[in-house]
Design a protein around this motif. Structure first.
Motif, PDB file in Angstrom:
ATOM      1  N   ASN A 178       0.830  -1.207   0.000  1.00 25.63           N
ATOM      2  CA  ASN A 178       0.000   0.000   0.000  1.00 25.63           C
ATOM      3  C   ASN A 178       0.866   1.260   0.000  1.00 25.63           C
ATOM      4  O   ASN A 178       2.094   1.194  -0.027  1.00 25.63           O
ATOM      5  N   ASN A 236     -11.289  -1.614  -4.920  1.00 29.12           N
ATOM      6  CA  ASN A 236     -12.085  -1.282  -3.739  1.00 29.12           C
ATOM      7  C   ASN A 236     -11.658  -1.991  -2.461  1.00 29.12           C
ATOM      8  O   ASN A 236     -11.802  -1.438  -1.387  1.00 29.12           O
ATOM      9  N   SER A 264      -7.081  -1.709  -2.273  1.00 25.28           N
ATOM     10  CA  SER A 264      -6.636  -0.320  -2.157  1.00 25.28           C
ATOM     11  C   SER A 264      -7.179   0.376  -0.916  1.00 25.28           C
ATOM     12  O   SER A 264      -6.720   1.456  -0.567  1.00 25.28           O
ATOM     13  N   SER A 265      -8.121  -0.256  -0.211  1.00 24.83           N
ATOM     14  CA  SER A 265      -8.625   0.351   1.030  1.00 24.83           C
ATOM     15  C   SER A 265      -7.694   0.104   2.209  1.00 24.83           C
ATOM     16  O   SER A 265      -7.897   0.644   3.291  1.00 24.83           O
ATOM     17  N   TYR A 266      -6.665  -0.705   2.007  1.00 26.27           N
ATOM     18  CA  TYR A 266      -5.723  -1.005   3.093  1.00 26.27           C
ATOM     19  C   TYR A 266      -4.481  -0.157   2.983  1.00 26.27           C
ATOM     20  O   TYR A 266      -3.830   0.055   2.107  1.00 26.27           O
TER      21      TYR A 266
END
Length: 128
Positions: A94, A123, A126-128
């Motif tokens: 990330n 979604n 990439s949210s981490y």
């Protein structure tokens, strides 16, 4: 013969039962996303194995089977699709340089999986 060696390795080292018809990926091979993720964790836990194994995976959006898709994410992974099963499994870094192992497997025709796979990348990862 080789498929039996891999089955035995998974059973002995991960405590999971799998069925492999061939080592090439062709044929009826039954590995769950959980098993694939546990194999990635095993490879990551062995420093010497980690170097070669993960270095050998293609970069998302740049190389091999991953060249045609990607959104600039730092992902090294292996994709595959056969007999209405599609998978993408590997390593994600990330924006804070934290590493995550992941495995995405869907039992549907490849054309139906593309949007789900892209949504998974955009979604979920990439949210981490």
């Amino acid at each position: 013969m080789g498929n039996r060696v891999i089955q035995d390795f998974i059973e002995e080292n991960l405590g999971e039962e799998v069925q492999l018809e061939s080592c090439s990926g062709l044929g009826k091979n039954y590995l769950s996303a959980k098993t694939i993720l546990n194999l990635l964790k095993y490879a990551w836990s062995k420093p010497f194995l980690r170097l070669d194994f993960f270095a050998g995976l293609p970069d998302l959006g740049k190389e091999g089977t991953l060249k045609s898709f990607g959104n600039g994410m730092k992902v090294k992974a292996k994709s595959g699709s056969l007999y209405n099963v599609s998978a993408l499994s590997g390593l994600y870094m990330n924006g804070e340089n934290r590493l995550f192992l992941f495995s995405f497997v869907d039992n549907a025709p490849y054309e139906e999986v593309e949007a789900k796979r892209d949504s998974f990348l955009d979604n979920i990862l990439s949210s981490y």
